[in-house]
Design a protein around this motif. Structure first.
Motif, PDB file in Angstrom:
ATOM      1  N   UNK A   1      22.067   7.939   2.941  1.00  0.00           N
ATOM      2  CA  UNK A   1      22.808   8.590   2.016  1.00  0.00           C
ATOM      3  C   UNK A   1      23.773   8.385   0.475  1.00  0.00           C
ATOM      4  N   UNK A   2      24.049   8.714   0.016  1.00  0.00           N
ATOM      5  CA  UNK A   2      25.461   9.223  -0.468  1.00  0.00           C
ATOM      6  C   UNK A   2      26.908   9.507   0.677  1.00  0.00           C
TER       7      UNK A   2
ATOM      8  N   UNK B   1      28.037   7.330   2.778  1.00  0.00           N
ATOM      9  CA  UNK B   1      29.064   6.578   2.355  1.00  0.00           C
ATOM     10  C   UNK B   1      30.601   6.239   2.392  1.00  0.00           C
TER      11      UNK B   1
ATOM     12  N   UNK C   1      27.656  -2.387  -3.445  1.00  0.00           N
ATOM     13  CA  UNK C   1      27.810  -2.501  -4.951  1.00  0.00           C
ATOM     14  C   UNK C   1      28.427  -1.975  -5.617  1.00  0.00           C
ATOM     15  N   UNK C   2      29.391  -2.028  -6.085  1.00  0.00           N
ATOM     16  CA  UNK C   2      29.984  -1.438  -7.235  1.00  0.00           C
ATOM     17  C   UNK C   2      30.102  -0.248  -7.872  1.00  0.00           C
ATOM     18  N   UNK C   3      28.587  -1.039  -8.463  1.00  0.00           N
ATOM     19  CA  UNK C   3      28.116   0.630  -8.854  1.00  0.00           C
ATOM     20  C   UNK C   3      27.730   1.761  -8.512  1.00  0.00           C
ATOM     21  N   UNK C   4      27.193   1.144  -6.720  1.00  0.00           N
ATOM     22  CA  UNK C   4      26.091   2.512  -5.893  1.00  0.00           C
ATOM     23  C   UNK C   4      27.924   3.173  -5.392  1.00  0.00           C
TER      24      UNK C   4
ATOM     25  N   UNK D   1      30.591   3.319  -7.601  1.00  0.00           N
ATOM     26  CA  UNK D   1      31.133   4.611  -8.363  1.00  0.00           C
ATOM     27  C   UNK D   1      29.879   5.898  -8.678  1.00  0.00           C
ATOM     28  N   UNK D   2      28.712   5.937  -8.289  1.00  0.00           N
ATOM     29  CA  UNK D   2      27.992   6.237  -8.199  1.00  0.00           C
ATOM     30  C   UNK D   2      27.869   7.576  -7.385  1.00  0.00           C
TER      31      UNK D   2
ATOM     32  N   UNK E   1      32.310  -4.371  -0.497  1.00  0.00           N
ATOM     33  CA  UNK E   1      31.973  -5.303  -0.810  1.00  0.00           C
ATOM     34  C   UNK E   1      31.337  -5.563   0.858  1.00  0.00           C
TER      35      UNK E   1
ATOM     36  N   UNK F   1      30.709   9.627  -8.895  1.00  0.00           N
ATOM     37  CA  UNK F   1      30.115  10.323  -9.566  1.00  0.00           C
ATOM     38  C   UNK F   1      29.461  11.740  -9.162  1.00  0.00           C
ATOM     39  N   UNK F   2      29.128  11.443  -8.354  1.00  0.00           N
ATOM     40  CA  UNK F   2      28.104  12.442  -8.263  1.00  0.00           C
ATOM     41  C   UNK F   2      29.422  13.722  -7.158  1.00  0.00           C
TER      42      UNK F   2
END
Ligand code: SF4
Ligand code: SF4
Lengths: 141, 352
Positions: free
Chosen positions: B76-77, B80, B17-20, B22-23, B12, B26-27
């Motif tokens: 990129x993911x 993260x 964001x928490x959605x990113x 979670x994404x 935060x 997921x990936x």
């Protein structure tokens, strides 16, 4: 250019599947959805199928898409590239496609649930939003 | 540094964001073929977790492995992963230098003793007292032994730290060896590749941060979630291999039709790596899609196995079941295929 289709080469689909490029896996997935839906209705258990590591041909995907169709809801989520969330014509069966920032598919899932988790506003984010809005109104009002 | 110490708060704080998040989970869960529901469990566990202290030592290397992780497309993911770790020492990425950097590392090693994750890229030269690679007057060999002592686990990133890699290639002038040649008393995970795929580095690190332990490893220390199949198992040219259709030169009819590159020296059949499924450059393609065989870069001694263009002579690994799932047809075959995607699954529900 971020996609092989932009390169002008002759590409022959090498998968010798019969008939018309179907491997049988789309059919198996549809039956799995049936089972997941039954489980969801009787026990409330959410289900998901990860399409990423299944050997699916273009025809398989086409069959899945055509069979499941587009339902009433579709949404886009903009976090590090797009995420497309589409309900199929079967309520509670969702198709989620995650794209990278460059537009490549990085994950592809079918979910059986009321609302996919990623659509819901996360509680912590809601709390932080409250603080931000409060600050804004406090500052201006 | 005064950073929030749970990962959720940290994310935060840096505007993720928490959605990113979670994404990302997921990936990563999808790439590791974890059960689909695992992403949520992973996100929940991670947001409560503390940032993992990481000390990254670079030895005899080309920096390609760090480049692979950090210089892919942006943002990129994979990157993260840097939100999840506290990178307490990394010579290429850190701002500090000299005494300040050295003491930051010593400080982190002391305060996280027994808990930090040690990442190593590059091989370790052992000849002539290790003089061929030293940092601040200390040989790589001595630095490794010192840093390994307080590590919870060690991750060897790249083929050099995993198996010696190119420095180890004949005639190995520096006496280069791998991390596991020197350290025998710590859990060590090898993440080979020259370089490794960025998502593979990020995924294995995310696994460690989530579960506090290394994923299941194969007989040469590689995480099975990424290295269980050969390139050949998952190669889109495989049906041509099975039909005996081979390109004989790089510009013949077969090459133009995308036939199998086996006779042009492809090492796909003996190479365990995830290139054929995860691919490179943000999922664009992998070398065989560009018409060149696999070099076998994630295998020990890949540089010394004869010409890259000589066909393999070793018998093929028995992985025929994978393609069989695709060719049998019918629902039964589909069930086999669906089962396959779960074959690398660990019991994630039990690991919380
Ligand atoms: S030999 Fe190489 S090109 Fe041929 S199917 Fe196997 S991995 Fe693909
Ligand atoms: S295709 Fe083979 S040589 Fe190329 S990066 Fe993958 S494992 Fe290494």
């Amino acid at each position: 250019m971020n996609n092989l289709t932009h390169i002008n080469v002759k590409v022959i689909n090498p998968l010798p599947f019969q008939p018309a490029g179907l491997s049988g896996n789309a059919d198996a997935i549809l039956h799995e959805i049936l089972a997941l839906l039954e489980a969801f209705i009787s026990t409330g258990q959410n289900g998901a199928i990860d399409l990423h590591s299944l050997p699916l041909t273009a025809a398989d995907l086409e069959l899945l898409r055509a069979t499941l169709g587009d339902g009433e809801v579709s949404a886009r989520i903009h976090v590090i590239g797009n995420t497309e969330v589409r309900e199929t014509t079967y309520p509670g069966v969702w198709w989620l496609t995650y794209y990278s920032d460059e537009g490549n598919v990085v994950a592809d899932l079918l979910e059986v649930t009321t609302v996919p988790e990623i659509l819901k506003a996360p509680a912590e984010d809601v709390r932080e939003g409250l603080v931000r809005l409060g600050d804004l109104l406090g500052a201006t009002g | 540094m005064n950073e929030p110490d749970t990962l959720g708060a940290g994310l935060a704080h840096s505007g993720v964001s928490r959605r990113s998040f979670l994404k990302f989970c997921t990936v990563m869960a999808s790439l590791m073929a974890l059960p689909p529901g695992a992403a949520q469990a992973m996100a929940a566990a991670l947001s409560q977790a503390k940032r993992q202290s990481v000390i990254w030592l670079s030895f005899q290397e080309c920096t390609g492995c760090v480049e692979s992780l950090t210089r892919s497309f942006d943002p990129t993911l994979e990157q993260m992963i840097f939100e999840m770790i506290s990178l307490d020492y990394q010579e290429t990425l850190q701002a500090a230098a000299g005494e300040a950097a050295e003491s930051a590392r010593d400080e982190a090693m002391k305060s996280s003793y027994g808990k930090y994750l040690l990442i190593v890229d590059g091989s370790i030269p052992t000849k002539d007292g290790g003089v061929y690679s030293t940092v601040a007057g200390v040989s790589n060999h001595d630095r490794l032994i010192d840093a390994a002592r307080g590590a919870a686990a060690i991750v060897a990133v790249g083929t050099c730290s995993s198996y010696g890699g190119i420095p180890h290639a004949n005639p190995n002038p520096t006496g280069a060896v791998s991390v596991s040649d020197i350290i025998k008393d710590k859990p060590i995970m090898n993440v080979p590749g020259c370089p490794p795929i960025p998502s593979v580095i990020a995924g294995t690190l995310a696994y460690f941060v989530t579960y506090g332990k290394l994923p299941e490893l194969d007989h040469i220390g590689r995480p099975k979630v990424f290295y269980a199949d050969t390139i050949h198992d998952r190669c889109y040219r495989r049906p041509f291999y099975d039909q005996g259709k081979f390109a004989k030169t790089f510009d013949d009819e077969g090459a133009r039709n995308g036939w199998c590159l086996y006779e042009l020296g492809c090492k796909g059949p003996t190479t365990y790596n995830a290139c054929a499924t995860i691919k490179w450059n943000g999922g664009v393609s992998y070398p065989i899609e560009s018409g060149h065989g696999c070099l076998g870069c994630s295998e020990p001694n890949f540089w010394d196995k004869g010409s890259f263009y000589r066909p393999l002579s070793t018998p093929l690994a028995d992985n025929a079941h994978i393609i069989a799932a695709g060719t049998l047809g019918g629902i039964a075959a589909g069930a086999v295929a669906a089962g396959l995607s779960r074959k690398h699954q660990t019991h994630i529900g039990e690991e919380k």
